[in-house]
Design a protein around this motif. Structure first.
Motif, PDB file in Angstrom:
ATOM      1  N   ASN A 332      47.701   9.732  -6.699  1.00 19.14           N
ATOM      2  CA  ASN A 332      46.614   8.789  -6.348  1.00 19.14           C
ATOM      3  C   ASN A 332      46.075   8.629  -8.005  1.00 19.14           C
ATOM      4  O   ASN A 332      44.908   8.722  -8.334  1.00 19.14           O
ATOM      5  CB  ASN A 332      45.407   9.904  -6.013  1.00 19.14           C
ATOM      6  CG  ASN A 332      44.029   9.090  -5.608  1.00 19.14           C
ATOM      7  OD1 ASN A 332      44.453   7.666  -5.123  1.00 19.14           O
ATOM      8  ND2 ASN A 332      43.185   9.652  -5.806  1.00 19.14           N
ATOM      9  N   SER A 333      46.955   7.927  -8.698  1.00 12.83           N
ATOM     10  CA  SER A 333      46.702   7.271 -10.030  1.00 12.83           C
ATOM     11  C   SER A 333      47.604   6.058 -10.268  1.00 12.83           C
ATOM     12  O   SER A 333      48.552   5.854  -9.750  1.00 12.83           O
ATOM     13  CB  SER A 333      47.062   8.253 -11.079  1.00 12.83           C
ATOM     14  OG  SER A 333      48.356   8.687 -11.054  1.00 12.83           O
ATOM     15  N   TRP A 334      47.120   5.065 -11.638  1.00 10.42           N
ATOM     16  CA  TRP A 334      47.359   4.054 -11.694  1.00 10.42           C
ATOM     17  C   TRP A 334      48.242   4.384 -13.104  1.00 10.42           C
ATOM     18  O   TRP A 334      47.942   5.268 -13.927  1.00 10.42           O
ATOM     19  CB  TRP A 334      46.516   2.772 -11.867  1.00 10.42           C
ATOM     20  CG  TRP A 334      45.841   2.391 -10.783  1.00 10.42           C
ATOM     21  CD1 TRP A 334      44.678   2.791 -10.213  1.00 10.42           C
ATOM     22  CD2 TRP A 334      46.137   1.476  -9.876  1.00 10.42           C
ATOM     23  NE1 TRP A 334      44.292   2.138  -9.029  1.00 10.42           N
ATOM     24  CE2 TRP A 334      45.505   1.267  -9.003  1.00 10.42           C
ATOM     25  CE3 TRP A 334      47.405   0.575 -10.154  1.00 10.42           C
ATOM     26  CZ2 TRP A 334      45.395   0.172  -7.918  1.00 10.42           C
ATOM     27  CZ3 TRP A 334      47.716  -0.348  -9.020  1.00 10.42           C
ATOM     28  CH2 TRP A 334      46.630  -0.538  -8.085  1.00 10.42           C
ATOM     29  N   SER A 335      49.500   3.438 -13.386  1.00 11.94           N
ATOM     30  CA  SER A 335      49.921   3.692 -14.626  1.00 11.94           C
ATOM     31  C   SER A 335      50.539   2.264 -14.879  1.00 11.94           C
ATOM     32  O   SER A 335      50.789   1.336 -13.992  1.00 11.94           O
ATOM     33  CB  SER A 335      51.056   4.693 -14.519  1.00 11.94           C
ATOM     34  OG  SER A 335      52.195   4.553 -13.686  1.00 11.94           O
ATOM     35  N   SER A 336      51.093   2.089 -16.097  1.00 13.00           N
ATOM     36  CA  SER A 336      51.792   0.785 -16.772  1.00 13.00           C
ATOM     37  C   SER A 336      52.894   1.119 -17.733  1.00 13.00           C
ATOM     38  O   SER A 336      53.268   2.205 -17.947  1.00 13.00           O
ATOM     39  CB  SER A 336      50.653  -0.038 -17.362  1.00 13.00           C
ATOM     40  OG  SER A 336      50.090   0.429 -18.404  1.00 13.00           O
ATOM     41  N   GLY A 337      53.371  -0.061 -17.837  1.00 12.13           N
ATOM     42  CA  GLY A 337      54.647  -0.055 -18.581  1.00 12.13           C
ATOM     43  C   GLY A 337      55.981  -0.172 -18.172  1.00 12.13           C
ATOM     44  O   GLY A 337      56.813  -0.582 -18.512  1.00 12.13           O
ATOM     45  N   MET A 338      55.899  -0.381 -16.677  1.00 13.33           N
ATOM     46  CA  MET A 338      57.302  -0.897 -15.980  1.00 13.33           C
ATOM     47  C   MET A 338      57.697  -2.483 -16.558  1.00 13.33           C
ATOM     48  O   MET A 338      56.686  -3.205 -16.387  1.00 13.33           O
ATOM     49  CB  MET A 338      56.872  -0.719 -14.557  1.00 13.33           C
ATOM     50  CG  MET A 338      58.404  -1.307 -13.591  1.00 13.33           C
ATOM     51  SD  MET A 338      57.859  -1.009 -11.931  1.00 13.33           S
ATOM     52  CE  MET A 338      57.224   0.719 -11.813  1.00 13.33           C
ATOM     53  N   ARG A 339      58.868  -2.759 -16.444  1.00  9.94           N
ATOM     54  CA  ARG A 339      59.237  -3.886 -16.884  1.00  9.94           C
ATOM     55  C   ARG A 339      60.500  -4.144 -15.909  1.00  9.94           C
ATOM     56  O   ARG A 339      61.350  -3.540 -15.773  1.00  9.94           O
ATOM     57  CB  ARG A 339      59.562  -4.113 -18.375  1.00  9.94           C
ATOM     58  CG  ARG A 339      58.378  -4.143 -19.067  1.00  9.94           C
ATOM     59  CD  ARG A 339      58.802  -4.516 -20.837  1.00  9.94           C
ATOM     60  NE  ARG A 339      59.392  -5.654 -20.650  1.00  9.94           N
ATOM     61  CZ  ARG A 339      58.401  -7.070 -21.058  1.00  9.94           C
ATOM     62  NH1 ARG A 339      57.111  -6.578 -21.056  1.00  9.94           N
ATOM     63  NH2 ARG A 339      59.151  -8.011 -21.341  1.00  9.94           N
ATOM     64  N   MET A 340      60.617  -5.652 -15.568  1.00 11.71           N
ATOM     65  CA  MET A 340      61.607  -6.172 -14.846  1.00 11.71           C
ATOM     66  C   MET A 340      62.682  -6.896 -15.957  1.00 11.71           C
ATOM     67  O   MET A 340      62.341  -6.803 -17.186  1.00 11.71           O
ATOM     68  CB  MET A 340      61.258  -7.340 -14.071  1.00 11.71           C
ATOM     69  CG  MET A 340      59.956  -7.072 -13.029  1.00 11.71           C
ATOM     70  SD  MET A 340      59.321  -8.408 -12.147  1.00 11.71           S
ATOM     71  CE  MET A 340      60.788  -8.977 -11.235  1.00 11.71           C
ATOM     72  N   ASN A 341      63.756  -7.188 -15.494  1.00 15.28           N
ATOM     73  CA  ASN A 341      64.912  -7.649 -16.180  1.00 15.28           C
ATOM     74  C   ASN A 341      64.407  -9.109 -16.527  1.00 15.28           C
ATOM     75  O   ASN A 341      64.813  -9.376 -17.754  1.00 15.28           O
ATOM     76  CB  ASN A 341      66.211  -7.727 -15.468  1.00 15.28           C
ATOM     77  CG  ASN A 341      66.799  -6.241 -15.485  1.00 15.28           C
ATOM     78  OD1 ASN A 341      67.006  -5.722 -16.170  1.00 15.28           O
ATOM     79  ND2 ASN A 341      66.942  -5.886 -14.064  1.00 15.28           N
ATOM     80  N   ALA A 342      63.679  -9.684 -15.700  1.00 16.42           N
ATOM     81  CA  ALA A 342      63.226 -11.153 -16.155  1.00 16.42           C
ATOM     82  C   ALA A 342      61.814 -11.335 -15.316  1.00 16.42           C
ATOM     83  O   ALA A 342      61.742 -11.397 -14.241  1.00 16.42           O
ATOM     84  CB  ALA A 342      64.135 -12.174 -15.104  1.00 16.42           C
TER      85      ALA A 342
END
Length: 561
Positions: A332-342
């Motif tokens: 039940n929380s938000w996070s960031s930092g995920m990246r796609m290849n493109a």
């Protein structure tokens, strides 16, 4: 051997135990009556013994006949043990008569010998306790005949009640295996097995972290039980103890649900820039998600959303890059930092279980892409797929018949509308172009600039493709054999939009959902309209829920897990 029996008897006969706490527990000596405490066995009345024996025999026969006449269920094991104990008691009454010239010492010696013999013939401590409880209840009978009958009946009924509790536990497991939903909380623990007060406190307080999550059940049965419960109650479950909390937050419970075909679809939508709401259409419950912690650039940029597995992904733009925010249902929380290849935006996407495909879109420089990527929510990894036939942005994606489809959008050197679609086969890893698969625009929107209109509003229910024509307020259905779109009915009249923006058209399990609000001045509200396609008739929309808020839906996704 019978040290623990005094506590049980004290609950049944408090006044007797307080009067004399030194009475001896004898196996085959029902002649000892608590009201004659201190007298020798020979001083008891033989006539009273014979009357009591007849009473016990009569009640035993009645219980046996009642159990034999019950054709719908077998005799519970604890009833059989109670009857066996009564039979032993009856045999002891007939064979264990004491003579007047026997001394108290001989009687005590006889008690010790019988106690040793009794220990040798018992299989476990539980059986000793049950047999001893019955013997103590027999010793404490009074001379009043009515009280004697009631006491014997209560002794027998206690075993029946315990067996009924085990039978109820078995019925609960059967109900859970058949997919019956149940309310959660401490009532779950009580219905799965009767516990002592201390044991229940341990489970409620989190002190018990053993392999068994539920009392009297192994771990697999416990997980099966919990997986049948509504995930609306998993927040309450996590508060019961750390074992429940760990199995929910680890995702093990959701994996079990997926393997067993158990799935609930929730609708997630945003009607404010950084605020998200979740709605459970089965329980009709609203849940407010934590606020996204992002900067103003991301808040005001165009965003796409996608629900896959137990994740809600929101894609947007910050000052110099494209970013992804991830909401986890497990924490039940938000996070960031995920990246796609493109990295990309304005793409078409859809999910199937724990995987999702994102196709097309444009990069941070505005170039239209023909690439696609597959996301696995369990491993949180991205995989590049073969390139599409055409580059496109502002397109839509769906899964149908196990294949991924991307429809419509803008492409080409002149950024024109595309009427074709493309099919991606996950087995062969190939793309196939399908002409005229885009639902198209209405006659009133044909002169509208390409970028002014929202991507196609499409959804798949039961492997049938539907589209919403926001301009003409119509619902269309795709004929897969003829590759044509047919109008089948109308949208809800109060579901308005701005060239398709601000209106959500989604599949939610076996339902089609239209989410939006009427055009009002000042404070408005969002309406959730539902239709379950069945047969060939036109859509019959039901107002499922209404929430006071802004009437513009920025993003919407459906999570099934």
């Amino acid at each position: 051997m019978f040290e623990g029996l005094s506590c049980e008897v004290s609950r049944l006969f408090p006044s007797s135990c307080q009067a004399d706490n030194n009475w001896s527990c004898m196996k085959y000596a029902p002649e000892l009556d608590i009201k004659n405490s201190g007298k020798r066995p020979a001083e008891t009345n033989a006539t009273e013994d014979e009357n009591r024996l007849r009473k016990c025999t009569r009640v035993l026969d009645s219980k046996q006949k009642s159990l034999e006449n019950d054709e719908d269920s077998d005799v519970p094991q604890k009833d059989q043990e109670t009857i066996r104990a009564l039979s032993i008691f009856q045999d002891g009454e007939e064979a264990g008569d004491w003579t007047d010239d026997q001394s108290v010492a001989e009687q005590e010696k006889h008690d010790d010998d019988d106690s040793l013999e009794f220990d040798e013939h018992q299989s476990d401590e539980q059986r000793q306790g049950e047999h001893g409880d019955f013997m103590n209840s027999s010793i404490h009978q009074s001379d009043d005949e009515q009280q004697e009958d009631e006491l014997v009946v209560d002794s027998l009924d206690s075993g029946v009640q315990q067996s009924n509790e085990e039978q109820q536990q078995g019925e609960l497991r059967d109900q859970l295996d058949s997919g019956v939903q149940m309310d959660l909380g401490l009532s779950l623990l009580e219905s799965c097995g009767q516990q002592s007060d201390d044991q229940r406190q341990n489970h409620a307080g989190g002190a018990s972290d053993s392999g068994s999550l539920l009392p009297r059940m192994n771990r697999d049965s416990s997980v099966t039980c919990l997986s049948r419960c509504s995930r609306s109650d998993y927040g309450s479950l996590a508060l019961l103890n750390s074992s429940f909390r760990n199995i929910i937050r680890s995702g093990e419970l959701y994996k079990w649900r997926r393997l067993n075909g158990i799935m609930e679809h929730w609708i997630y939508f945003s009607y404010a820039l950084l605020e998200w709401e979740a709605y459970d259409p089965i329980r009709q419950r609203w849940m407010h998600l934590p606020r996204m912690a992002s900067n103003e650039c991301f808040m005001c940029s165009d965003k796409e959303s996608l629900a896959v597995g137990t994740d809600l992904l929101v894609f947007g733009r910050e000052l110099q890059s494209l970013v992804i925010y991830r909401y986890s249902l497990l924490t039940n929380s938000w996070s960031s930092g995920m990246r796609m290849n493109a990295p990309r935006c304005l793409f078409g996407s859809a999910s199937l279980g724990e995987v999702a495909i994102l196709a097309g879109g444009c990069d941070s420089e505005g170039r239209i892409l023909d690439s696609a990527e597959l996301y696995n929510s369990e491993t949180q990894t991205w995989e590049l797929l073969p390139r599409m036939k055409k580059p496109r942005k502002m397109c839509s994606g769906v899964f149908m018949d196990g294949k991924f489809y991307v429809l419509g959008g803008i492409g080409g050197s002149e950024s024109k509308l595309l009427t074709c679609g493309e099919e991606y086969d996950l087995q062969t890893r190939t793309w196939t172009e399908i002409p005229n698969m885009s639902p198209g625009r209405s006659s009133r929107g044909s002169e509208m600039p390409a970028m002014a209109e929202a991507p196609p509003l499409v959804a798949v229910v039961n492997n049938e493709l539907y589209a919403a024509n926001h301009a003409d307020m119509e619902v269309k259905k795709y004929d897969k054999e003829k590759k044509l779109w047919n109008v089948i009915g109308r949208l809800p009249e109060r579901a308005v939009s701005m060239n398709g923006w601000g209106l959500a058209f989604r599949a939610c399990g076996n339902r089609l959902m239209v989410i939006g609000g009427p055009r009002t001045h000042g404070e408005g509200f969002i309406e959730l309209n539902s239709w379950v396609p069945a047969g060939e008739g036109p859509p019959q929309w039901d107002l499922l829920a209404r929430k006071r808020s802004g009437n513009f839906v920025y993003n919407c996704a459906v999570m099934g897990c």
